[in-house]
Design a protein around this motif. Structure first.
Motif, PDB file in Angstrom:
ATOM      1  N   ALA A  66      87.412  47.870  12.740  1.00 34.88           N
ATOM      2  CA  ALA A  66      86.369  48.833  12.400  1.00 34.88           C
ATOM      3  C   ALA A  66      86.294  49.029  10.886  1.00 34.88           C
ATOM      4  O   ALA A  66      85.209  49.117  10.305  1.00 34.88           O
ATOM      5  CB  ALA A  66      86.635  50.170  13.088  1.00 34.88           C
ATOM      6  N   GLU A  67      87.479  49.123  10.216  1.00 33.36           N
ATOM      7  CA  GLU A  67      87.506  49.283   8.765  1.00 33.36           C
ATOM      8  C   GLU A  67      86.873  48.081   8.060  1.00 33.36           C
ATOM      9  O   GLU A  67      86.132  48.227   7.084  1.00 33.36           O
ATOM     10  CB  GLU A  67      88.945  49.482   8.287  1.00 33.36           C
ATOM     11  CG  GLU A  67      89.552  50.821   8.683  1.00 33.36           C
ATOM     12  CD  GLU A  67      91.029  50.911   8.401  1.00 33.36           C
ATOM     13  OE1 GLU A  67      91.539  52.036   8.262  1.00 33.36           O
ATOM     14  OE2 GLU A  67      91.692  49.862   8.319  1.00 33.36           O
ATOM     15  N   PHE A  68      87.155  46.889   8.582  1.00 34.34           N
ATOM     16  CA  PHE A  68      86.596  45.702   7.936  1.00 34.34           C
ATOM     17  C   PHE A  68      85.084  45.619   8.166  1.00 34.34           C
ATOM     18  O   PHE A  68      84.345  45.114   7.318  1.00 34.34           O
ATOM     19  CB  PHE A  68      87.271  44.426   8.443  1.00 34.34           C
ATOM     20  CG  PHE A  68      87.048  43.254   7.528  1.00 34.34           C
ATOM     21  CD1 PHE A  68      87.888  43.031   6.459  1.00 34.34           C
ATOM     22  CD2 PHE A  68      85.975  42.396   7.723  1.00 34.34           C
ATOM     23  CE1 PHE A  68      87.667  41.974   5.589  1.00 34.34           C
ATOM     24  CE2 PHE A  68      85.747  41.334   6.867  1.00 34.34           C
ATOM     25  CZ  PHE A  68      86.601  41.119   5.804  1.00 34.34           C
ATOM     26  N   ALA A  69      84.618  46.128   9.328  1.00 31.41           N
ATOM     27  CA  ALA A  69      83.173  46.157   9.577  1.00 31.41           C
ATOM     28  C   ALA A  69      82.471  47.008   8.519  1.00 31.41           C
ATOM     29  O   ALA A  69      81.356  46.691   8.070  1.00 31.41           O
ATOM     30  CB  ALA A  69      82.898  46.706  10.969  1.00 31.41           C
ATOM     31  N   LYS A  70      83.124  48.082   8.101  1.00 33.04           N
ATOM     32  CA  LYS A  70      82.555  48.912   7.042  1.00 33.04           C
ATOM     33  C   LYS A  70      82.462  48.130   5.737  1.00 33.04           C
ATOM     34  O   LYS A  70      81.437  48.168   5.041  1.00 33.04           O
ATOM     35  CB  LYS A  70      83.392  50.171   6.848  1.00 33.04           C
ATOM     36  CG  LYS A  70      82.913  51.045   5.691  1.00 33.04           C
ATOM     37  CD  LYS A  70      83.810  52.256   5.488  1.00 33.04           C
ATOM     38  CE  LYS A  70      83.339  53.071   4.282  1.00 33.04           C
ATOM     39  NZ  LYS A  70      84.173  54.257   4.059  1.00 33.04           N
ATOM     40  N   LYS A  84      73.794  54.929   8.724  1.00 36.92           N
ATOM     41  CA  LYS A  84      72.887  55.886   9.371  1.00 36.92           C
ATOM     42  C   LYS A  84      71.802  55.221  10.219  1.00 36.92           C
ATOM     43  O   LYS A  84      71.488  55.679  11.329  1.00 36.92           O
ATOM     44  CB  LYS A  84      72.227  56.765   8.306  1.00 36.92           C
ATOM     45  CG  LYS A  84      73.183  57.712   7.596  1.00 36.92           C
ATOM     46  CD  LYS A  84      72.438  58.514   6.536  1.00 36.92           C
ATOM     47  CE  LYS A  84      73.376  59.471   5.824  1.00 36.92           C
ATOM     48  NZ  LYS A  84      72.685  60.218   4.740  1.00 36.92           N
ATOM     49  N   LEU A  85      71.209  54.142   9.695  1.00 38.94           N
ATOM     50  CA  LEU A  85      70.085  53.518  10.398  1.00 38.94           C
ATOM     51  C   LEU A  85      70.495  52.873  11.723  1.00 38.94           C
ATOM     52  O   LEU A  85      69.647  52.609  12.588  1.00 38.94           O
ATOM     53  CB  LEU A  85      69.428  52.470   9.503  1.00 38.94           C
ATOM     54  CG  LEU A  85      68.771  53.004   8.224  1.00 38.94           C
ATOM     55  CD1 LEU A  85      68.217  51.852   7.401  1.00 38.94           C
ATOM     56  CD2 LEU A  85      67.667  53.985   8.566  1.00 38.94           C
ATOM     57  N   PHE A  86      71.773  52.659  11.908  1.00 34.30           N
ATOM     58  CA  PHE A  86      72.245  51.944  13.104  1.00 34.30           C
ATOM     59  C   PHE A  86      73.193  52.780  13.943  1.00 34.30           C
ATOM     60  O   PHE A  86      73.624  52.359  15.014  1.00 34.30           O
ATOM     61  CB  PHE A  86      72.951  50.643  12.681  1.00 34.30           C
ATOM     62  CG  PHE A  86      72.119  49.782  11.779  1.00 34.30           C
ATOM     63  CD1 PHE A  86      71.213  48.883  12.307  1.00 34.30           C
ATOM     64  CD2 PHE A  86      72.227  49.895  10.400  1.00 34.30           C
ATOM     65  CE1 PHE A  86      70.428  48.097  11.465  1.00 34.30           C
ATOM     66  CE2 PHE A  86      71.455  49.120   9.561  1.00 34.30           C
ATOM     67  CZ  PHE A  86      70.552  48.210  10.102  1.00 34.30           C
ATOM     68  N   LYS A 106      80.523  53.342  14.131  1.00 34.90           N
ATOM     69  CA  LYS A 106      79.542  52.793  15.065  1.00 34.90           C
ATOM     70  C   LYS A 106      78.369  52.143  14.337  1.00 34.90           C
ATOM     71  O   LYS A 106      77.937  51.026  14.675  1.00 34.90           O
ATOM     72  CB  LYS A 106      79.043  53.900  15.998  1.00 34.90           C
ATOM     73  CG  LYS A 106      78.059  53.409  17.061  1.00 34.90           C
ATOM     74  CD  LYS A 106      77.619  54.552  17.968  1.00 34.90           C
ATOM     75  CE  LYS A 106      76.583  54.075  18.988  1.00 34.90           C
ATOM     76  NZ  LYS A 106      76.099  55.179  19.838  1.00 34.90           N
ATOM     77  N   GLY A 107      77.830  52.813  13.304  1.00 37.67           N
ATOM     78  CA  GLY A 107      76.696  52.270  12.575  1.00 37.67           C
ATOM     79  C   GLY A 107      77.040  50.968  11.875  1.00 37.67           C
ATOM     80  O   GLY A 107      76.246  50.011  11.864  1.00 37.67           O
ATOM     81  N   TYR A 108      78.227  50.906  11.274  1.00 38.31           N
ATOM     82  CA  TYR A 108      78.663  49.681  10.603  1.00 38.31           C
ATOM     83  C   TYR A 108      78.768  48.527  11.594  1.00 38.31           C
ATOM     84  O   TYR A 108      78.315  47.400  11.335  1.00 38.31           O
ATOM     85  CB  TYR A 108      80.032  49.892   9.924  1.00 38.31           C
ATOM     86  CG  TYR A 108      80.098  51.024   8.931  1.00 38.31           C
ATOM     87  CD1 TYR A 108      79.187  51.120   7.883  1.00 38.31           C
ATOM     88  CD2 TYR A 108      81.090  52.000   9.027  1.00 38.31           C
ATOM     89  CE1 TYR A 108      79.267  52.150   6.962  1.00 38.31           C
ATOM     90  CE2 TYR A 108      81.182  53.026   8.119  1.00 38.31           C
ATOM     91  CZ  TYR A 108      80.270  53.115   7.082  1.00 38.31           C
ATOM     92  OH  TYR A 108      80.355  54.142   6.174  1.00 38.31           O
ATOM     93  N   ILE A 109      79.416  48.810  12.738  1.00 35.37           N
ATOM     94  CA  ILE A 109      79.658  47.753  13.736  1.00 35.37           C
ATOM     95  C   ILE A 109      78.336  47.282  14.326  1.00 35.37           C
ATOM     96  O   ILE A 109      78.105  46.076  14.511  1.00 35.37           O
ATOM     97  CB  ILE A 109      80.618  48.263  14.828  1.00 35.37           C
ATOM     98  CG1 ILE A 109      81.992  48.591  14.212  1.00 35.37           C
ATOM     99  CG2 ILE A 109      80.760  47.242  15.948  1.00 35.37           C
ATOM    100  CD1 ILE A 109      82.932  49.306  15.156  1.00 35.37           C
ATOM    101  N   ASN A 110      77.428  48.230  14.620  1.00 35.03           N
ATOM    102  CA  ASN A 110      76.128  47.856  15.185  1.00 35.03           C
ATOM    103  C   ASN A 110      75.359  46.940  14.237  1.00 35.03           C
ATOM    104  O   ASN A 110      74.754  45.949  14.658  1.00 35.03           O
ATOM    105  CB  ASN A 110      75.300  49.105  15.486  1.00 35.03           C
ATOM    106  CG  ASN A 110      75.790  49.826  16.735  1.00 35.03           C
ATOM    107  OD1 ASN A 110      76.593  49.282  17.507  1.00 35.03           O
ATOM    108  ND2 ASN A 110      75.310  51.046  16.955  1.00 35.03           N
ATOM    109  N   TYR A 111      75.378  47.282  12.932  1.00 37.66           N
ATOM    110  CA  TYR A 111      74.666  46.446  11.969  1.00 37.66           C
ATOM    111  C   TYR A 111      75.280  45.044  11.915  1.00 37.66           C
ATOM    112  O   TYR A 111      74.566  44.029  11.958  1.00 37.66           O
ATOM    113  CB  TYR A 111      74.715  47.081  10.579  1.00 37.66           C
ATOM    114  CG  TYR A 111      74.186  46.163   9.490  1.00 37.66           C
ATOM    115  CD1 TYR A 111      72.821  45.995   9.310  1.00 37.66           C
ATOM    116  CD2 TYR A 111      75.066  45.467   8.660  1.00 37.66           C
ATOM    117  CE1 TYR A 111      72.332  45.147   8.330  1.00 37.66           C
ATOM    118  CE2 TYR A 111      74.593  44.620   7.677  1.00 37.66           C
ATOM    119  CZ  TYR A 111      73.226  44.462   7.513  1.00 37.66           C
ATOM    120  OH  TYR A 111      72.748  43.616   6.541  1.00 37.66           O
TER     121      TYR A 111
END
Length: 978
Positions: A66-70, A84-86, A106-111
């Motif tokens: 999750a941290e790396f997704a950010k 925010k957009l995701f 969640k937003g980072y991972i979704n994008y």
């Protein structure tokens, strides 16, 4: 380019306040592996990664998926907006959608999932809290770089091998080898991200469909890097060859710079970084001018610069550094004190074989070398080498105070001070710089070369309110032009030098103690600590700077009371002390006797409290013995034969017997300054006509002898007595004999004998001074109380008992109103004329001593006025415009906190925070008024110190008088209430 402003805005705002960056200042900085230092530094500077709240980086900690997704989101999308957009979209991963603990990601991972940057681990799961492996992180970075995960086979059973292969090919694994299945640490992730940012993007050809990092039509042209495409980021690694003060003219190989012209000093706030690049297969060089004023000690360093600019490689202009310039990990720089540097061969070796010259220095607990070039001619090792092989790679500054010799740094000549001072005791330092990790050293710098490059001075004034500091030898400077190291206050002793174009000031410590040992190398041990004496600054050592010789010649004045000024382990000044700083430990011999029958000597002593005592001598100092080195002798007849009358001794009394075995008072003469060579105070210096010289300060004590020893007519002898005075209590002595005393050496039948000359430059604060015979009665020299006053009235009065006239004077001194009578027929301060007038009458005013006159006067121990004169200034004199010297009427509204303000009579002035405001803020100053500058003590400013020009003055319109000497106010006399 738009992403640049979003991603790095905050980082840039922070970074612009700094001038250089030599590594992330984490509390666990030492735990970052050397191979990762540059990677971590870069990402910290660009704001991509940071530390923990406690100031640590924790380089070996792992990173979750999750941290790396950010990180991937910020790197790809260009801004950290918390996704925010995701964030409101439903996640395709059940363990992201349903786990509240990872809702922040969640937003980072979704994008990242929508961009095919990340994939799941199976069963619609992402495993957000699991540690990410190197291979998983690599896959995400490759996609960000432009690789298509489907085309490159980043899915399926072979995804790991395909990912690793492509990461090696595209440079993501540059400078790293390891196990891609292991969890990725924070420092390794920094390397992988840095490599990705600096790697050319991976583009697919519309013709062939193949991906590449180079132009399809010209393979020598690389695609722009990811940093350039998404952030406008450019990067060079090069050598700092110039800052706003200085420039150097060779590269790290010692060759001339490959530039059209040798750089001189740059404009303010600019520096030059010299780097190489490849163009059409050729190695070329360019120097970019960056918007940073790098410090002098960054010259010659290899640095990494991340920046935006116009133009292309080899032709960059308008360079704007992102974050800060980062010192490359291959730079190893050492600041080494002169004693730890040796130019070899130095003549100390007994070997006669020829050797290639080198410079040896100590750093990090190791002995390192700066080698000369391979083709340097060898020289005999037992010779003294002049440094010729190093002149092209050595740089020197001739900077002196208040002047920066800006431009190209000088190359020192062979045999110059640059090389001869290597190994010498000096606070001057050499800076050795390596740009290959310490394997070889390319440069040696010395930013202070001339003998006066360091000034040993004093802070005479320090005013933060006015932002000024006054330094001896420099003058008053704005604090904007001064760098103060540590805590420096008014009256502190300091070392002053130039660095980075500014005056640098650091406090010098003052220690007191006894030197217990001195090594052959000149290292002294004082209070358990070791010190060297700076051969340039410590003037007490003389031209050769030999500390051992100094102590050998000054044993008597070097003791536990000797003071030393020290800085960085170097002695900058020495103040010798007397054998005792307590005058009560000394006595003067008034008379002595020897009883041959019992072989016993007795002595009558005069003490500093003006008492006497008779004692049998137990031990004494044999100053005239055949063996002067003997410090004690118990043969009484030797003492009697030495004619000790008038000698000052350090003494101790026990059981009614006195021990005079300690060395007597110190002998000094005009030819040897303050040196102490043993013996008594009686110095018959033929070169001065027999005048006896004694060096001291106003706090020194002088024994004055009176009485008479008449050897021819003993019945006329008068017992000799002693009276002890501090010099400051006797008269205004300033390098001249005491008034009224004449010289008649060793003839005690004369009325006067001896003379005293005091050197007002002496730094000896408590030297016990010797004796002189002044006549048959108690000396007329008496202590003075106040020596300057303002006269209210001075009248003549008749003494009916003595049938003589005297003065009755009312005057205002620094202590207030004083009403005194004089002795009969007082004289002026020169002792040559009377202050009385002819044919005096009772209560007659004394001409020239009217109200407002400034007088110099003295009182005796009975409070009687002994001398008075008006040579200091009459009332008329004080109505004249201010000059550099004299007495003047003024209005002193307040004397507070040591500050005095002068304003027109009747002006109401209010204090500001307990201090007087500057005159300019209290009234309009114009040319009608005389202005003087008070530059004494803590406060510096201009004040009104006189009346308007051309206006008649009545002294009643003023409430004070000032004394001005050399443009400074030295005394204030207030008479407002009288």
């Amino acid at each position: 380019m738009s992403n640049l402003k979003k991603v790095f805005a905050l980082a840039l705002v922070f970074a612009l306040s700094l001038t250089l960056f030599a590594g992330a200042a984490f509390t666990d900085q030492a735990d970052i592996a050397e191979d990762y230092i540059d990677d971590v530094n870069m990402l910290v500077e660009l704001g991509v990664v940071g530390g923990y709240p406690d100031g640590s980086f924790k380089p070996e900690n792992t990173i979750t998926r999750a941290e790396f997704a950010k990180l991937a989101y910020v790197l790809k999308y260009g801004v950290d907006d918390s996704g925010k957009l995701f964030a409101d979209q439903k996640s395709i991963f059940t363990d992201v959608e349903n786990d509240a603990s990872v809702a922040w990601a969640k937003g980072y991972i979704n994008y990242c999932a929508s961009q095919k940057i990340v994939g799941g681990v199976g069963n619609n799961r992402f495993n957000p809290r699991g540690n990410i492996t190197v291979a998983e992180a690599s896959k995400m970075l490759l996609v960000i770089l432009g690789a298509d995960p489907i085309k490159e086979g980043f899915g399926g059973s072979n995804w790991i091998s395909n990912t690793v292969s492509k990461a090696m090919e595209l440079g993501v694994y540059k400078d790293w080898t390891g196990n891609p299945n292991e969890p990725a640490t924070r420092q390794l992730v920094a390397k992988l991200i840095k490599n990705t940012i600096l790697a050319p993007v991976y583009l697919y050809s519309s013709i062939t469909g193949l991906g590449s990092q180079v132009n399809i039509f010209d393979p020598e042209i690389k695609n722009e890097t990811l940093g350039e495409r998404t952030m406008g980021l450019k990067h060079v690694t090069g050598i700092v060859i110039a800052n706003e003060n200085y420039a150097i003219d060779i590269d790290e190989e010692g060759e001339a710079l490959d530039l059209n012209s040798v750089p001189g000093n740059q404009t303010e706030g600019k520096s030059l970084v010299y780097y190489e690049y490849i163009s059409n297969g050729d190695v070329k060089h360019h120097a970019i001018e960056i918007d940073r004023a790098l410090d002098d000690d960054l010259l010659g360093n290899m640095v990494d610069v991340y920046f935006t600019a116009h133009g292309t490689e080899g032709n960059y202009t308008n360079v704007k550094v992102l974050g800060n310039v980062i010192v490359n990990s291959q730079t190893k720089a050492y600041d080494v004190a002169s004693p730890d540097v040796r130019l070899m061969p130095d003549g100390e070796s007994t070997s006669s074989r020829e050797v290639k010259p080198y410079i040896e220095f100590k750093a990090d607990g190791k002995t390192l070398r700066m080698e000369s070039k391979s083709d340097t001619p060898k020289v005999a090792q037992n010779s003294v080498y002049n440094g010729e092989a190093f002149t092209g790679r050595a740089f020197i500054s001739n900077t002196t105070f208040k002047q920066v010799d800006e431009g190209l740094l000088d190359h020192p000549t062979a045999g110059s001070r640059f090389f001869t001072q290597m190994g010498e005791d000096s606070i001057a330092q050499y800076r050795f710089v390596s740009v290959d990790g310490g394997k070889t050293f390319s440069y040696v710098f010395k930013f202070h070369n001339s003998a006066n490059a360091f000034l040993f001075g004093n802070v005479s004034a320090y005013n933060e309110a006015k932002s000024t500091i006054t330094l001896s030898g420099v003058g008053t400077e704005s604090l904007d032009n001064v760098i103060i190291h540590g805590n420096v206050e008014k009256d502190d002793d300091v070392i002053i030098y130039m660095a980075n174009g500014k005056i640098n000031v650091a406090k010098v410590s003052v220690i007191t103690g006894l030197v217990t040992s001195i090594t052959p190398e000149g290292i002294a041990t004082i209070g358990g600590e070791q010190y060297r004496a700076d051969k340039d600054i410590c003037v007490e050592l003389g031209a050769d700077g030999d500390l051992s010789r100094y102590y050998a010649n000054n044993k008597s004045s070097i003791n536990e009371n000797t003071r030393y000024w020290v800085y960085n382990g170097f002695i900058l000044g020495i103040e010798p002390a007397s054998a005792s700083t307590n005058i009560a430990d000394y006595a003067v011999i008034l008379s002595s006797s020897y009883d041959q029958g019992v072989d016993s000597a007795r002595v009558r002593l005069g003490f500093s409290d003006n008492t006497e005592g008779v004692y049998e001598v137990s031990k004494f100092y044999t100053v005239n013995s055949a063996n002067p080195a003997a410090e004690g002798n118990e043969r009484a007849h030797d003492f009697a034969n030495n004619a000790k009358f008038g000698f000052v001794y350090k003494y101790s009394i026990s059981g009614g017997r006195v021990d005079l075995s300690a060395q007597p008072g110190f002998e000094a003469n005009s030819s040897n300054g303050y040196s102490v060579v043993g013996g008594a105070f009686k110095v018959d210096n033929a070169t001065t006509g027999g005048v006896q010289y004694y060096y001291a300060s106003t706090s020194s004590t002088l024994f004055l002898l009176y009485g008479n020893i008449d050897n021819e007519n003993p019945q006329n002898s008068i017992p000799v007595k002693a009276k002890a005075y501090k010099l400051k209590d006797i008269t205004d002595i300033n390098s001249r004999p005491i008034n009224g005393l004449s010289v008649s050496n060793q003839d005690y039948s004369q009325t006067t004998v001896g003379n005293v000359v005091v050197d007002d430059t002496s730094t000896i604060s408590s030297l016990v001074v010797g004796v002189m015979t002044v006549g048959q009665s108690i000396p007329p020299i008496v202590p003075e109380t106040d020596d300057i006053a303002y006269v209210v009235s001075a009248k003549q009065v008749y003494n009916v008992v003595s049938n003589k006239w005297y003065l009755r004077v009312k005057m205002i001194s620094e202590d207030g109103l004083l009403e005194v009578d004089s002795v009969d027929e007082p004289v002026d301060s020169t002792g040559t004329s009377s202050a009385l007038v002819g044919n005096p009458r009772p209560n007659q005013e004394i001409p020239g001593y009217g109200r407002g006159t400034i007088v110099r006067f003295k009182l005796n121990e009975e409070g009687k006025l002994t001398t008075i004169d008006n040579s200091m200034g009459t009332a008329e004199d004080m109505k004249k415009p201010i000059t550099n010297n004299g007495f003047y009427y003024v209005n002193a509204t307040v004397v507070n906190n040591g500050l005095v303000g002068f304003f027109p009579y009747g002006e109401i002035v209010e204090l500001e925070n307990g201090r007087l405001p500057a005159a300019s803020s209290a009234m309009a100053l114009d040319e009608e008024y005389e202005i003087i500058t008070i530059n004494d003590g803590e406060y510096v400013g201009n004040y009104l110190a006189s009346a308007p020009k051309g206006i008649a003055i009545d002294e009643d319109d003023f409430n004070a008088i000032i004394q001005v000497r050399s443009g400074k106010i030295v005394k204030i006399f207030s008479f407002e209430n009288f």
